[in-house]
Scaffold this motif. Sequence first.
Motif, PDB file in Angstrom:
ATOM      1  N   THR A  70       0.834  -1.123  -0.035  1.00 20.02           N
ATOM      2  CA  THR A  70      -0.052  -0.130   0.060  1.00 20.02           C
ATOM      3  C   THR A  70       0.949   1.301   0.012  1.00 20.02           C
ATOM      4  N   LEU A  71       1.936   1.256   0.777  1.00 18.58           N
ATOM      5  CA  LEU A  71       2.714   2.545   0.890  1.00 18.58           C
ATOM      6  C   LEU A  71       3.987   2.640   0.286  1.00 18.58           C
ATOM      7  N   ALA A  97       0.571   3.121  -3.531  1.00 21.44           N
ATOM      8  CA  ALA A  97       0.436   4.849  -3.020  1.00 21.44           C
ATOM      9  C   ALA A  97       0.442   5.717  -4.148  1.00 21.44           C
ATOM     10  N   ILE A 104      -3.396   6.242  -4.796  1.00 17.55           N
ATOM     11  CA  ILE A 104      -4.436   6.573  -3.774  1.00 17.55           C
ATOM     12  C   ILE A 104      -4.593   8.235  -3.590  1.00 17.55           C
ATOM     13  N   ARG A 105      -5.870   8.595  -3.899  1.00 18.81           N
ATOM     14  CA  ARG A 105      -6.145  10.076  -3.863  1.00 18.81           C
ATOM     15  C   ARG A 105      -5.963  10.791  -2.701  1.00 18.81           C
ATOM     16  N   ASN A 106      -6.322  10.169  -1.517  1.00 20.06           N
ATOM     17  CA  ASN A 106      -6.274  10.711  -0.330  1.00 20.06           C
ATOM     18  C   ASN A 106      -5.042   9.942   0.525  1.00 20.06           C
ATOM     19  N   LEU A 107      -3.815   9.918  -0.071  1.00 18.56           N
ATOM     20  CA  LEU A 107      -2.821   9.195   0.498  1.00 18.56           C
ATOM     21  C   LEU A 107      -2.494   9.799   1.966  1.00 18.56           C
ATOM     22  N   TRP A 118      -5.164   8.261   4.441  1.00 18.81           N
ATOM     23  CA  TRP A 118      -4.883   6.945   4.354  1.00 18.81           C
ATOM     24  C   TRP A 118      -3.747   6.422   5.114  1.00 18.81           C
ATOM     25  N   ARG A 119      -2.539   7.032   4.701  1.00 17.66           N
ATOM     26  CA  ARG A 119      -1.205   6.503   5.155  1.00 17.66           C
ATOM     27  C   ARG A 119      -1.228   6.775   6.481  1.00 17.66           C
ATOM     28  N   VAL A 142       6.310  10.131  -0.134  1.00 15.07           N
ATOM     29  CA  VAL A 142       5.147  10.272  -0.561  1.00 15.07           C
ATOM     30  C   VAL A 142       5.233  10.659  -1.989  1.00 15.07           C
ATOM     31  N   ARG A 177       1.087  13.679  -4.465  1.00 16.89           N
ATOM     32  CA  ARG A 177       0.122  13.216  -3.141  1.00 16.89           C
ATOM     33  C   ARG A 177       0.632  13.889  -1.919  1.00 16.89           C
ATOM     34  N   ILE A 194      -9.014   5.595  -4.437  1.00  8.44           N
ATOM     35  CA  ILE A 194      -8.080   4.980  -5.076  1.00  8.44           C
ATOM     36  C   ILE A 194      -8.449   4.935  -6.691  1.00  8.44           C
TER      37      ILE A 194
END
Length: 268
Positions: free
Chosen positions: A148-149, A155, A158-161, A164-165, A196, A200, A220
């Motif tokens: 994911t990261l 990563a 992911i639009r709101n990383l 979410w991170r 990042v 993002r 995402i």
Amino acid sequence: MTTAALETGVGPMLRGWREERRISQLELALRADSSARHISFIETGRSRPSEEMILRLAEHLDVPVRERNALLLAAGYAPHYAQTPLDDPSMSSLREGMERLIQAYDPYPALIVDATYTVLAANRGIEMLLEGVAGHLLAPPVNAMRLTLHPEGLAPRIRNLPQWRGHLLEQMERQIALLRSDTLRALYEEVAAHPVPAGREEPGDAEPRQAYPFALPLLIEHAGTPLSFISTIATFNTPMDVTVSELAIETFLPADPETAKYLQSLMP
């Protein structure tokens, strides 16, 4: 863990768990049908607790199953909970049941992970989301947090990383405090250090929280199409095996009709 437990002693270990849970000796004694004096004697080593008392205190302190075995070993008792490999024949019913569950969740993503977020099984919905992920991240053992990261993982899509991170790192911090795992700590330091991806860095506007006020969504992209999911995690109730106690089933529920329609169109 076993060596450290034997060197520390069960009393200080129990005190550590009690203090971490922010419970007084009196409150713990009331919960465990004991006395504050007896709890004090156990914690200072003046009294050796019975096996039953250790398990009772561990239950009221919500000590993880693996750590309950460590407490017993530190007091000179045999471990109470087995640790059966998931591929053991005796676990076949459990394994097949979990796999049926996540396959039935298709076309929506679902996966099974252990305490260190190693992916043990995943359905087609997850495989769809992983399209385009770097091959080295998909080499066994596959790790959900790393997938994911990592900048070559999910990563960049992911639009709101930032949100979410932050959610995932907080989740890992809670898991580290609970399990006290060096492996998990090393994983946390690794994924927290990932930069990042460009574009993002900023938290973005408040749209995710306004549109989904009940939970933070995972926003995402897949093939340029924006998707939104709400994540849920299920664990086993009152597990009697270390392996089972550390299993988690994570499912991703479409947070809007557009996401559900898109996934259904991909997997009729």
